[in-house]
Design an enzyme around this catalytic site. Structure first.
Site, PDB file in Angstrom:
ATOM      1  N   LYS A 260       0.896  -1.027  -0.051  1.00  0.00           N
ATOM      2  CA  LYS A 260       0.064  -0.174   0.095  1.00  0.00           C
ATOM      3  C   LYS A 260       0.842   1.265   0.015  1.00  0.00           C
ATOM      4  O   LYS A 260       2.070   1.019   0.282  1.00  0.00           O
ATOM      5  CB  LYS A 260      -0.693  -0.024   1.185  1.00  0.00           C
ATOM      6  CG  LYS A 260      -2.004   1.019   1.050  1.00  0.00           C
ATOM      7  CD  LYS A 260      -3.258   0.087   0.396  1.00  0.00           C
ATOM      8  CE  LYS A 260      -4.577   0.934   0.178  1.00  0.00           C
ATOM      9  NZ  LYS A 260      -5.739   0.282  -0.396  1.00  0.00           N
TER      10      LYS A 260
ATOM     11  N   HIS B 107     -22.291   3.912  -4.268  1.00  0.00           N
ATOM     12  CA  HIS B 107     -23.424   4.076  -5.147  1.00  0.00           C
ATOM     13  C   HIS B 107     -24.056   2.904  -6.112  1.00  0.00           C
ATOM     14  O   HIS B 107     -25.034   2.700  -6.491  1.00  0.00           O
ATOM     15  CB  HIS B 107     -22.866   5.326  -6.166  1.00  0.00           C
ATOM     16  CG  HIS B 107     -23.965   5.868  -7.207  1.00  0.00           C
ATOM     17  ND1 HIS B 107     -24.982   6.534  -6.756  1.00  0.00           N
ATOM     18  CD2 HIS B 107     -23.971   5.710  -8.542  1.00  0.00           C
ATOM     19  CE1 HIS B 107     -25.586   6.763  -7.973  1.00  0.00           C
ATOM     20  NE2 HIS B 107     -24.954   6.471  -8.884  1.00  0.00           N
TER      21      HIS B 107
END
EC number: 1.4.1.23
Length: 358
Positions: A88, A194
């Site tokens: 990361k 969404h």
């Protein structure tokens, strides 16, 4: 050495319980770049994980976050069946204030200097257009736009994977994977949330949403008038009759304050590191709340970016992401067999795969 430098080193050497292989501190004064790249494991292959661009209060906080996130990527990639270890990166600062082409190019050079040990992608605060810029300096970049040889936004497959995890949770708890008539609360309706809302509505669920960004809420309610919006996450988790809670924003959503008042019977969401601290998974189990481990169900995105390295094929990725359903069921079965929470069961399965590869 400054006091801040000492703080960062203390975080690295005393807070790292995950046994990271490599941590790189990156600074480019000309562009204002300050970043940290962490490689947790390359046992299964090159470390793969996104770049988070976030206004951390301190450098120590950024280091602690990247250590935690990169360790999580090792487990996520292992459980997704990918030949990648975990890594990361975090860029320190407000992306709306300091993000620039020069900064992203400088970051790309730092990633390139690792020679392929770390492959980057989008995360919070970074987008497809940003990866296109990074890729100009670094070929170990995924999450690029289709016109630049990439697969585009991975939020579609991430949401699909979370939806499969929800279906598996419903199958395990209620004996039916359908979410028709189930009340599902989604906290965070940004890139992933969404799309998740759309899957839920198509499956017949009753959906309640909240988001700190009013424009995100308005977008969902305008497109889907049947969706109910509430003021904040606290109101969401206290919603009467809530069946499933989906944390889809930043981590730490499940803590000592939220778990005792959570009305849902299932937690399954897209956010990373949902458990605020060790022991929360037991608190959930004590309340008979089924927890679908975050890094298992939200692996659709990393499945996509990994596939991008071999030439992206959406149907191939969707088929692999659909297996999150079976993987989640296997975790619940292992948890029951071993008498442990699902989060611990997932860790055991992932650790075994990494151990077998060494």
């Amino acid at each position: 050495m400054t006091e801040a430098d000492n703080g960062v080193l203390h975080t690295l050497f005393h807070s790292d319980q995950g046994g990271h292989e490599q941590v790189v501190l990156c600074q480019d004064r000309a562009s204002g770049l300050k970043a940290v790249i962490a490689i947790h494991s390359t046992a299964l292959g090159p470390a793969l994980g996104g770049t988070r661009f976030y206004p951390y209060a301190t450098e120590e906080e950024a280091v602690a976050d990247v250590l935690n996130l990169s360790r999580g990527m090792s487990y996520k990639n292992a459980m997704a069946g990918l030949d990648h270890g975990g890594g990361k990166a975090v860029i320190i600062g407000d992306p709306e204030q300091i993000k620039s082409e020069d900064l992203l190019l400088a970051f790309g050079r730092f990633v390139a200097s690792l020679g392929g040990r770390y492959v980057t992608a989008c995360d919070v605060g970074t987008y497809v257009a940003d990866m296109d810029v990074v890729a100009r300096e670094c070929r170990w970049t995924t999450g690029r736009s289709p016109e630049n040889g990439g697969a585009g936004d991975s939020s579609v497959l991430t949401a699909f994977g979370v939806f499969q995890g929800m279906r598996a949770s419903a199958e395990h708890l209620w004996g039916d994977p359908s979410l028709r008539g189930r009340k599902v609360g989604v906290a965070g309706v940004g890139k992933v949330g969404h799309h998740l809302v759309e899957h839920l509505l198509e499956d017949g669920a009753d959906v309640v949403i909240t988001d700190v960004r009013e424009e995100s809420v308005n977008r969902s309610t305008h497109k889907h008038p049947s969706v109910t919006a509430v003021a904040d996450t606290e109101a969401l988790i206290r919603t009467e009759g809530l069946d499933i809670y989906a944390p889809c924003a930043l981590g730490g959503a499940l803590d000592d304050d939220s778990v005792p008042v959570l009305t849902a019977k299932v937690v399954c969401g897209a956010a990373n590191n949902q458990l605020a601290h060790p022991g929360v998974e037991k608190d959930l189990a004590d309340r008979s709340i089924l927890y679908a481990p975050d890094y298992v169900v939200n692996a659709g995105g990393v499945i996509q970016v990994a596939d991008e390295l071999r030439g992206f094929d959406f149907d191939r990725c969707k088929a692999k992401a659909s297996k999150i359903f079976d993987t989640t069921l296997a975790i619940f079965a292992r948890a029951k067999e071993d008498g442990i929470p699902p989060a611990a069961a997932a860790d055991r399965i992932a650790e075994q795969r990494m151990s077998d590869a060494r």
